[in-house]
Design an enzyme around this catalytic site. Structure first.
Site, PDB file in Angstrom:
ATOM      1  N   GLN A  45       0.803  -1.231   0.000  1.00 38.85           N
ATOM      2  CA  GLN A  45       0.000   0.000   0.000  1.00 38.85           C
ATOM      3  C   GLN A  45       0.843   1.292   0.000  1.00 38.85           C
ATOM      4  O   GLN A  45       0.423   2.307  -0.569  1.00 38.85           O
ATOM      5  CB  GLN A  45      -0.953   0.007   1.196  1.00 38.85           C
ATOM      6  N   CYS A 163      -1.206   5.559   7.829  1.00 42.32           N
ATOM      7  CA  CYS A 163      -0.332   6.549   7.183  1.00 42.32           C
ATOM      8  C   CYS A 163      -0.963   7.945   7.162  1.00 42.32           C
ATOM      9  O   CYS A 163      -1.451   8.405   6.116  1.00 42.32           O
ATOM     10  CB  CYS A 163       0.062   6.141   5.781  1.00 42.32           C
ATOM     11  N   ASP A 303      -2.298  -1.998  12.098  1.00 43.96           N
ATOM     12  CA  ASP A 303      -3.294  -0.922  12.084  1.00 43.96           C
ATOM     13  C   ASP A 303      -4.464  -1.156  13.038  1.00 43.96           C
ATOM     14  O   ASP A 303      -5.229  -0.230  13.306  1.00 43.96           O
ATOM     15  CB  ASP A 303      -3.856  -0.757  10.666  1.00 43.96           C
ATOM     16  N   LYS A 311      -0.107   4.690  12.561  1.00 46.27           N
ATOM     17  CA  LYS A 311      -0.382   3.374  11.973  1.00 46.27           C
ATOM     18  C   LYS A 311       0.321   3.240  10.618  1.00 46.27           C
ATOM     19  O   LYS A 311      -0.191   3.712   9.595  1.00 46.27           O
ATOM     20  CB  LYS A 311      -1.895   3.204  11.798  1.00 46.27           C
ATOM     21  N   THR A 312       1.501   2.612  10.638  1.00 50.21           N
ATOM     22  CA  THR A 312       2.292   2.476   9.403  1.00 50.21           C
ATOM     23  C   THR A 312       2.988   1.115   9.355  1.00 50.21           C
ATOM     24  O   THR A 312       3.123   0.428  10.374  1.00 50.21           O
ATOM     25  CB  THR A 312       3.419   3.532   9.339  1.00 50.21           C
ATOM     26  N   ALA A 314       6.077   0.992   8.846  1.00 53.19           N
ATOM     27  CA  ALA A 314       7.330   1.267   9.576  1.00 53.19           C
ATOM     28  C   ALA A 314       7.158   0.916  11.052  1.00 53.19           C
ATOM     29  O   ALA A 314       8.075   0.361  11.684  1.00 53.19           O
ATOM     30  CB  ALA A 314       7.703   2.735   9.412  1.00 53.19           C
ATOM     31  N   CYS A 346       7.132   8.261   8.744  1.00 50.73           N
ATOM     32  CA  CYS A 346       6.258   8.716   7.668  1.00 50.73           C
ATOM     33  C   CYS A 346       7.135   9.342   6.587  1.00 50.73           C
ATOM     34  O   CYS A 346       7.690  10.422   6.796  1.00 50.73           O
ATOM     35  CB  CYS A 346       5.260   9.733   8.244  1.00 50.73           C
TER      36      CYS A 346
HETATM   37  C1  LIG Z   1      -2.123   5.298   0.520  1.00 47.80           C
HETATM   38  C2  LIG Z   1      -1.311   4.664   1.617  1.00 47.80           C
HETATM   39  C3  LIG Z   1      -0.012   5.081   1.841  1.00 47.80           C
HETATM   40  C4  LIG Z   1       0.752   4.523   2.855  1.00 47.80           C
HETATM   41  N1  LIG Z   1       2.046   4.936   3.000  1.00 47.80           N
HETATM   42  C5  LIG Z   1       2.827   4.349   3.929  1.00 47.80           C
HETATM   43  C6  LIG Z   1       4.208   4.680   4.026  1.00 47.80           C
HETATM   44  O1  LIG Z   1       4.704   5.517   3.267  1.00 47.80           O
HETATM   45  N2  LIG Z   1       4.956   4.082   4.973  1.00 47.80           N
HETATM   46  C7  LIG Z   1       4.421   3.141   5.814  1.00 47.80           C
HETATM   47  O2  LIG Z   1       5.155   2.596   6.641  1.00 47.80           O
HETATM   48  N3  LIG Z   1       3.112   2.792   5.758  1.00 47.80           N
HETATM   49  C8  LIG Z   1       2.308   3.358   4.830  1.00 47.80           C
HETATM   50  N4  LIG Z   1       0.995   2.977   4.721  1.00 47.80           N
HETATM   51  C9  LIG Z   1       0.385   2.149   5.789  1.00 47.80           C
HETATM   52  C10 LIG Z   1       0.657   0.644   5.660  1.00 47.80           C
HETATM   53  O3  LIG Z   1       0.314   0.183   4.376  1.00 47.80           O
HETATM   54  C11 LIG Z   1      -0.189  -0.070   6.727  1.00 47.80           C
HETATM   55  O4  LIG Z   1       0.103   0.512   7.988  1.00 47.80           O
HETATM   56  C12 LIG Z   1       0.100  -1.549   6.780  1.00 47.80           C
HETATM   57  O5  LIG Z   1      -0.222  -2.178   5.555  1.00 47.80           O
HETATM   58  C13 LIG Z   1      -0.697  -2.211   7.908  1.00 47.80           C
HETATM   59  O6  LIG Z   1      -0.443  -3.579   7.959  1.00 47.80           O
HETATM   60  P1  LIG Z   1      -1.495  -4.573   8.627  1.00 47.80           P
HETATM   61  O7  LIG Z   1      -0.903  -5.920   8.512  1.00 47.80           O
HETATM   62  O8  LIG Z   1      -1.925  -4.050   9.943  1.00 47.80           O
HETATM   63  O9  LIG Z   1      -2.779  -4.475   7.665  1.00 47.80           O
HETATM   64  P2  LIG Z   1      -2.849  -4.861   6.134  1.00 47.80           P
HETATM   65  O10 LIG Z   1      -1.504  -4.861   5.498  1.00 47.80           O
HETATM   66  O11 LIG Z   1      -3.884  -3.962   5.559  1.00 47.80           O
HETATM   67  O12 LIG Z   1      -3.352  -6.374   6.134  1.00 47.80           O
HETATM   68  C14 LIG Z   1      -4.533  -6.790   6.757  1.00 47.80           C
HETATM   69  C15 LIG Z   1      -4.849  -8.198   6.257  1.00 47.80           C
HETATM   70  O13 LIG Z   1      -5.917  -8.744   7.065  1.00 47.80           O
HETATM   71  C16 LIG Z   1      -6.815  -9.438   6.235  1.00 47.80           C
HETATM   72  N5  LIG Z   1      -8.120  -9.502   6.874  1.00 47.80           N
HETATM   73  C17 LIG Z   1      -9.039  -8.501   6.996  1.00 47.80           C
HETATM   74  N6  LIG Z   1     -10.136  -8.952   7.623  1.00 47.80           N
HETATM   75  C18 LIG Z   1      -9.901 -10.254   7.939  1.00 47.80           C
HETATM   76  C19 LIG Z   1     -10.666 -11.264   8.586  1.00 47.80           C
HETATM   77  N7  LIG Z   1     -11.905 -11.049   9.023  1.00 47.80           N
HETATM   78  N8  LIG Z   1     -10.116 -12.497   8.743  1.00 47.80           N
HETATM   79  C20 LIG Z   1      -8.863 -12.746   8.297  1.00 47.80           C
HETATM   80  N9  LIG Z   1      -8.101 -11.832   7.653  1.00 47.80           N
HETATM   81  C21 LIG Z   1      -8.619 -10.606   7.477  1.00 47.80           C
HETATM   82  C22 LIG Z   1      -6.795  -8.635   4.936  1.00 47.80           C
HETATM   83  O14 LIG Z   1      -7.245  -9.439   3.838  1.00 47.80           O
HETATM   84  C23 LIG Z   1      -5.335  -8.241   4.815  1.00 47.80           C
HETATM   85  O15 LIG Z   1      -4.580  -9.180   4.070  1.00 47.80           O
HETATM   86  C24 LIG Z   1       0.200   3.501   3.693  1.00 47.80           C
HETATM   87  C25 LIG Z   1      -1.111   3.062   3.461  1.00 47.80           C
HETATM   88  C26 LIG Z   1      -1.855   3.622   2.427  1.00 47.80           C
HETATM   89  C27 LIG Z   1      -3.264   3.114   2.185  1.00 47.80           C
END
Ligand SMILES: Cc1cc2nc3c(=O)[nH]c(=O)nc-3n(C[C@H](O)[C@H](O)[C@H](O)COP(=O)(O)OP(=O)(O)OC[C@H]3O[C@@H](n4cnc5c(N)ncnc54)[C@H](O)[C@@H]3O)c2cc1C
Length: 402
Positions: A45, A163, A303, A311-312, A314, A346
């Site tokens: 993302q 982010c 997140d 929430k990143t 990083a 960030c």
């Molecule tokens: C536009 C944008 C820019 C960004 N820029 C940055 C940046 O520059 N630097 C940085 O560090 N971060 C950045 N981020 C943030 C970063 O992408 C997120 O913080 C990170 O992906 C969070 O990881 P996560 O594993 O918590 O969630 P995610 O990576 O979103 O993964 C969640 C997973 O859980 C699964 N899931 C959901 N519901 C269920 C369920 N009921 N049962 C089982 N599985 C489920 C989903 O399918 C998904 O695969 C950015 C995000 C966006 C949208």
């Protein structure tokens, strides 16, 4: 006790879930790990901002989940719908129950599109876009490229979001592009934000404020976007005055990039794991150990938690080793020693070819990793964001090596 006999269930195979699974298996390949995630695609993302700015191919941000599930882990292609923490079980949409010794919760965050009336229906048309949506990020670039004059509105919600920099990063790049095309003087740029400041850490905010001044951006803080009318090209927002009184206002736009409010996924909100005192009902954890406040064999990261960090991805890089160490300690009945201090980063592109890497912790104190003044945007950091970090993500972070 021997950790090799333990069964660990991971809810969500995104950035956090795959990082933790890989790191656990690198510590002990005999652990029985199940990753529950219905998604067959995995997204990088952080590059969606670059896609919206026309410098990154959206197709490079999507890969097959099957290729990134670590060897030795089982992938359960289903959604978690509920938790029975008293009996160490998670419930799956398909009707199965999974029993665990240790549980890691990381299903990401929910984009509350419906909280801005008209946004979801207009995404990718009527000059309305959002880089938080895989399908719309390329449209952001079409809007920016075609804009020659008029009003460009960028909106940021008043809730915590993933982010927090992304709603304004794209604005700085758009302004720089228009400046280079010689059309910025014909464009009124408006930033409507539910927040009270441009950035929470003052050292980095100073740099951003200079850029805002340079581009003559009209900033409206304490303003929550409530509706986007695609046909009439109008954004409606509620402005809060000093006495807390709300006034409905509107602004016409030619292009609009809007980011929706965000909160915990519904199955978290409605579960016993949610923090009852958190308005967004994130998973209730100890912000240092990442352990659930009420269920010692449950950890959460990424997140979905109520930790007051940014929430990143990083942040996840620093949270994952803490979760791994502390979960294994719980399973081995040892003292918890891993500590997360709120580190997040960030990377804010301030123009094409220059980026400010804002790094900080729970105290909102800059924690710079490089021997340079990171409040000054640099080409080196731009290369880090556009070339090095994507490679690190797919090759080292998801495989538990970084
Ligand atoms: C536009 C944008 C820019 C960004 N820029 C940055 C940046 O520059 N630097 C940085 O560090 N971060 C950045 N981020 C943030 C970063 O992408 C997120 O913080 C990170 O992906 C969070 O990881 P996560 O594993 O918590 O969630 P995610 O990576 O979103 O993964 C969640 C997973 O859980 C699964 N899931 C959901 N519901 C269920 C369920 N009921 N049962 C089982 N599985 C489920 C989903 O399918 C998904 O695969 C950015 C995000 C966006 C949208």
């Amino acid at each position: 006790m021997n950790t090799s006999a333990h069964k660990i269930v991971i809810v969500g195979g995104g950035n956090a879930g795959l990082s933790v699974a890989s790191q656990l298996l690198r510590k002990n390949k005999n652990l029985k790990i199940s990753i529950v995630d219905p998604a067959t695609k995995h997204y990088y993302q952080p590059a969606w901002t670059l896609v919206g700015a026309g410098v990154y191919d959206i197709r490079k941000t999507e890969k097959n989940q099957a290729d990134y599930i670590p060897k030795g882990a089982e992938w359960v292609k289903d959604s978690v719908v509920g938790f029975l923490p008293e009996s160490n079980k998670v419930l799956l949409a398909g009707g199965r129950e999974l029993l665990y010794d240790g549980l890691v919760v990381c299903p990401g965050i929910k984009l509350d599109w419906e909280k801005i009336k008209g946004l979801k229906e207009n995404l990718g048309k009527n000059n309305i876009s959002c880089n938080y949506d895989f399908h719309s990020a390329p449209y952001t670039w079409q809007m920016i490229k075609n804009m020659k004059s008029g009003t460009a509105v960028f909106t940021n919600p008043g809730t915590p979001i993933k982010c927090a920099g992304a709603p304004h990063k794209i604005m700085y790049l758009a302004c720089d592009y228009w400046r280079k095309q010689g059309v910025l003087k014909n464009i009124k740029v408006v930033y409507i934000s539910g927040m009270a400041a441009i950035f929470g850490v003052k050292e980095y905010a100073v740099t951003l404020t200079e850029i805002i001044k340079k581009h003559n951006i009209d900033i409206r803080f304490g303003c929550n976007t409530v509706e986007i009318d695609g046909n009439n090209k109008t954004v409606y927002y509620d402005e809060t005055d000093a006495d807390g009184k709300l006034t409905r206002k509107e602004i016409k736009f030619d292009i609009c990039h809007s980011v929706p409010p965000q909160s915990a996924p519904d199955f978290i909100k409605n579960s016993p794991l949610a923090d009852p005192n958190n308005p967004f009902r994130y998973v209730e954890i100890n912000k240092s150990t990442m352990q659930h406040s009420r269920y010692p064999n449950i950890f959460a990261l990424g997140d979905c938690t109520n930790a007051p960090c940014s929430k990143t991805g990083a942040a996840i890089r620093k949270q994952a080793p803490v979760v791994v160490a502390n979960l294994l300690s719980v399973l081995d009945q040892k003292k918890l020693e891993g500590e997360y201090t709120g580190y997040s980063a960030c990377p804010i592109p301030t123009q094409y070819g220059k980026l400010m890497l804002a790094e900080f912790d729970y105290t909102n104190t800059p924690t710079m990793s490089f021997p340079i003044d990171q409040t000054k945007p640099s080409w080196m950091m731009w290369i880090l964001k556009t070339k090095i970090l994507p490679w690190l993500y797919w090759n080292k972070i998801l495989t538990g090596k970084a």
